[in-house]
Design a protein around this motif. Structure first.
Motif, PDB file in Angstrom:
ATOM      1  N   TYR A 137      45.298 -26.983 -34.786  1.00  0.00           N
ATOM      2  CA  TYR A 137      45.203 -28.173 -35.625  1.00  0.00           C
ATOM      3  C   TYR A 137      45.174 -27.730 -37.084  1.00  0.00           C
ATOM      4  O   TYR A 137      44.970 -26.547 -37.387  1.00  0.00           O
ATOM      5  N   TYR A 174      43.675 -27.141 -40.781  1.00  0.00           N
ATOM      6  CA  TYR A 174      42.327 -26.884 -41.287  1.00  0.00           C
ATOM      7  C   TYR A 174      42.430 -26.231 -42.658  1.00  0.00           C
ATOM      8  O   TYR A 174      43.482 -25.711 -43.042  1.00  0.00           O
ATOM      9  N   SER A 232      37.199 -27.533 -38.438  1.00  0.00           N
ATOM     10  CA  SER A 232      36.795 -28.909 -38.158  1.00  0.00           C
ATOM     11  C   SER A 232      35.366 -29.206 -38.587  1.00  0.00           C
ATOM     12  O   SER A 232      35.107 -30.148 -39.319  1.00  0.00           O
ATOM     13  N   ASP A 250      39.441 -33.110 -38.554  1.00  0.00           N
ATOM     14  CA  ASP A 250      39.885 -31.761 -38.904  1.00  0.00           C
ATOM     15  C   ASP A 250      39.269 -31.321 -40.221  1.00  0.00           C
ATOM     16  O   ASP A 250      38.454 -32.026 -40.822  1.00  0.00           O
ATOM     17  N   GLN A 277      47.207 -38.194 -35.366  1.00  0.00           N
ATOM     18  CA  GLN A 277      46.618 -37.455 -36.491  1.00  0.00           C
ATOM     19  C   GLN A 277      46.695 -38.389 -37.693  1.00  0.00           C
ATOM     20  O   GLN A 277      47.774 -38.664 -38.208  1.00  0.00           O
TER      21      GLN A 277
END
Length: 322
Positions: free
Chosen positions: A239, A241, A254, A274, A307
């Motif tokens: 994801y 970050y 996160s 996130d 997202q």
């Protein structure tokens, strides 16, 4: 295996939903009371036990140096018992590291209260079974074996599986599963460059959900092992970050506890925020990704189901934190 109560674990349930099943005050509420008890910091939430034979619950709490039991009298809180934690020194007592290890706790169906501290996990209970006002005793102590831990290893996340196993996660990405009496330890180690700064979640099918500073994991408990192999139910997904902690986040990435979403015939997701400067809420497919699912443009993984930027109502926002 959790206590049968409105709030037996830090995020209320093993789905880590943190949503109360009880109504809040309304305009028709007749009386609201307030009370204050001077205790040391370290509390994020309190854990409520199941009912004793007298029909009442106790509230288990855990500060940096003390475990306590309290009751709600209807006019305030009454401290029933306290227990000074072992291995607590004044040096570094109020450091963030000490506060984080022990923030996440739970109480099980047998009224045993589980509290991590550093590389140890303690269980506490009543000195006299089924007696709410009894003193607190230390039941068991677990220590991460020295060959599994680094010098700064500390237990952060804690949950309980649907078949009654304790699961913990450390800041350095060590995942451990064992019996509630601390026997039969199994471990799974995340990559060396990933860390964990919040708690973990689990579902009724053996899925254990851990978000590291870089990736989202479903670590599958197969009844004999912990695995991320997809053919056994596990998976890993990257994801977006940022590279540094800020605001309330306690580590890179996160900085949130994964929440499970969806039951029955609903679509099932695991949800995080996130670590981008403009925070996004991110949904991952929890089970098998639908065959016709097309990866969302701009995401790091096909497993990401949504997202979306979190702007708290400010369309011009370029930064946000939870």
């Amino acid at each position: 295996f959790l206590a049968d109560s409105p709030w037996p674990i830090s995020h209320r349930n093993t789905y880590a939903q943190a949503s109360s099943p009880l109504p809040g005050p309304t305009l028709n509420t007749q009386m609201v009371t307030k009370d204050y008890k001077p205790l040391l910091p370290g509390l994020i939430t309190l854990a409520i036990s199941g009912k004793y034979s007298d029909g009442k619950h106790v509230i288990w709490g855990n500060t940096i140096s003390t475990v306590f039991k309290a009751e709600d009298t209807g006019n305030g809180f009454n401290i029933l018992a306290t227990y000074q934690k072992p291995d607590v020194s004044i040096a570094g007592l109020f450091s963030i590291d000490n506060a984080v290890s022990g923030a996440y706790t739970l109480v099980d169906k047998d009224n045993i209260f589980y509290v991590p501290k550093g590389y140890k996990l303690y269980s506490f209970t009543d000195a006299i079974n089924d007696k709410r006002t009894a003193p607190i005793i230390l039941k068991n102590t677990f220590e991460i074996p020295i060959n599994f831990r680094k010098t700064d290893e500390r237990i952060v996340g804690l949950t309980l599986t649907y078949d009654g196993k304790i699961v913990f996660a450390t800041n350095n990405g060590l995942i451990g599963l064992m019996d509630r009496d601390f026997n039969n330890l199994l471990t799974f180690q995340l990559p060396a460059n990933e860390n964990i700064s919040n708690s973990i979640a689990c579902d009724e099918n053996g899925g254990i959900y851990v978000v590291s500073s870089k990736r989202m994991y479903r670590i599958q408990w197969t009844k004999s092992a912990l695995t991320i192999e997809e053919n056994k139910g596990g998976w890993v997904a990257a994801y977006e970050y940022s590279s540094s902690a800020s605001g309330i986040r306690l580590g890179d990435g996160s900085g949130s506890t994964p929440t499970l979403m969806g039951v029955g015939l609903q679509d099932k997701f695991v949800v995080i925020t996130d670590g981008q400067d403009l925070m996004h809420v991110v949904l991952f497919w929890r089970d098998k990704i639908p065959d016709n699912w097309q990866q969302i443009t701009g995401t790091k993984s096909r497993r990401i189901a949504a997202q979306y930027p979190v702007k708290f109502g400010n369309n011009n926002a370029t930064k946000s934190l939870s």
